[in-house]
Design a protein around this motif. Sequence first.
Motif, PDB file in Angstrom:
ATOM      1  N   ARG A  37       0.618  -1.476   0.048  1.00 16.61           N
ATOM      2  CA  ARG A  37       0.009   0.110   0.002  1.00 16.61           C
ATOM      3  C   ARG A  37       0.835   1.468   0.173  1.00 16.61           C
ATOM      4  N   ARG A  40       5.095   2.974  -2.794  1.00 16.03           N
ATOM      5  CA  ARG A  40       4.962   3.941  -4.258  1.00 16.03           C
ATOM      6  C   ARG A  40       3.919   4.586  -3.909  1.00 16.03           C
ATOM      7  N   ASP A  41       3.646   6.122  -4.890  1.00 17.27           N
ATOM      8  CA  ASP A  41       2.744   6.825  -5.140  1.00 17.27           C
ATOM      9  C   ASP A  41       1.644   6.061  -6.326  1.00 17.27           C
ATOM     10  N   LEU A  42       0.629   5.868  -6.250  1.00 16.07           N
ATOM     11  CA  LEU A  42      -0.032   5.499  -7.443  1.00 16.07           C
ATOM     12  C   LEU A  42       0.184   6.231  -8.773  1.00 16.07           C
ATOM     13  N   GLU A  43       0.724   5.489  -9.665  1.00 16.78           N
ATOM     14  CA  GLU A  43       1.413   6.218 -10.833  1.00 16.78           C
ATOM     15  C   GLU A  43       0.172   7.185 -11.662  1.00 16.78           C
ATOM     16  N   GLY A  51      -6.257   1.778  -9.838  1.00 17.34           N
ATOM     17  CA  GLY A  51      -5.644   1.021  -8.603  1.00 17.34           C
ATOM     18  C   GLY A  51      -6.624   0.477  -7.995  1.00 17.34           C
ATOM     19  N   THR A  57      -0.908   5.269  -0.326  1.00 15.03           N
ATOM     20  CA  THR A  57      -0.398   6.231  -1.382  1.00 15.03           C
ATOM     21  C   THR A  57      -0.597   5.133  -2.622  1.00 15.03           C
ATOM     22  N   ASN A  58      -0.494   3.814  -2.529  1.00 14.79           N
ATOM     23  CA  ASN A  58      -0.580   3.112  -3.775  1.00 14.79           C
ATOM     24  C   ASN A  58      -2.085   2.677  -3.897  1.00 14.79           C
TER      25      ASN A  58
END
Length: 374
Positions: A37, A40-43, A51, A57-58
């Motif tokens: 979770r 990384r940050d969700l791209e 997502g 953040t992911n």
Amino acid sequence: MNVEELYKFWSEDPYFDEATRAELLAIKDDKKEIEERFYRDLEFGTAGLRGVLGAGTNRMNMYVVSKATYGLGKFIVSEGEDAMKRGVVISYDSRHFSPEFAEITARTLTSMGIRVFLSDELRPVPMLSYSVRWHKAFAGVMITASHNPSKYNGYKVYGEDGGQVPPEAASKILSFIEGIEDIRTIHPDTLEDAKAKGLLTYWGEEVDEAYTDMLDKLVIDRQAILNQKDMSIVYTPLHGSGNKPVRRILKKIGLENVHIVPEQELPDGDFPTVEVPNPENPAALSMAIELAKKVDADLVIGTDPDSDRIGIAVRTTVDGKETYVPFTGNQVGLMLLDYILDSKKSAGTLPEGSFAVTTIVSSKLAGAICKYYG
């Protein structure tokens, strides 16, 4: 912050709501889940965000949506006052939290002084695209994860032409998102404040009518439709946003014998009757085909949750047995291309220098068809 620090921040800081903190505290002993979770940050890219729903953040949640929107808002502000006044059109599909994500998007933008046009109910991608142009807006946002499984949601950004933002604009938006050092600096308006500022407008029936009229004008051979007005057709929106607009245009052009799969008619973010709500997957049309057999239908049509993807099956005979054969997206596209070019050339309405646009993942037969028609 590293993974552990981010987890602690999200699960303890009062900026995050109680439900978010409770969800994260429930996984405090699951290091693998915490890593997934927060690693990384969700791209964000030309397709926006997509997502799994959840805290982190992911994951797709209102804080990730608000942060992406703040980056979009910064980009719009950088483009000047006219861009802010023209504003952003927002719509959403039937997925879990789509209405909530649409609202937080609107409230974040109005907090930055940007005008917003928010759909008053779920509406599909093609209508969002049209509405951006109809409102002469600077951008659009669609809350959707297309035909993905129910655990997903997403966030797509559209330009003033109604198409998804090109790489250059997406890169600028991403740079503004990455420039947000502390998410706690983002303070979306309340709905009441957004309305009081005069920055939030709801759109609906007027655009519905304009969009349907526009589609009606695209009919090439109205007599051909009238000749088949009693043809039995089965349609399924697969629990998505196509239900109202698809039925509206079919009725407008004169097709009167349309049957809806009742179990798949109403919006439902669980998509309980299909494994994946992709109408190009023959399994997703199985209930529609069963209904087609009962009502003696010649054509089966299905659309995905955001109604920008279509699947069809037609009644035919194979080895002496009546059956329904599904067509692939390439097959449908090629038949439509051939029909449009043939009809226009026969009527003398095919303009000089006409061309067709395709993609690197589409059939090369489109080139052969275009060559045939000059």
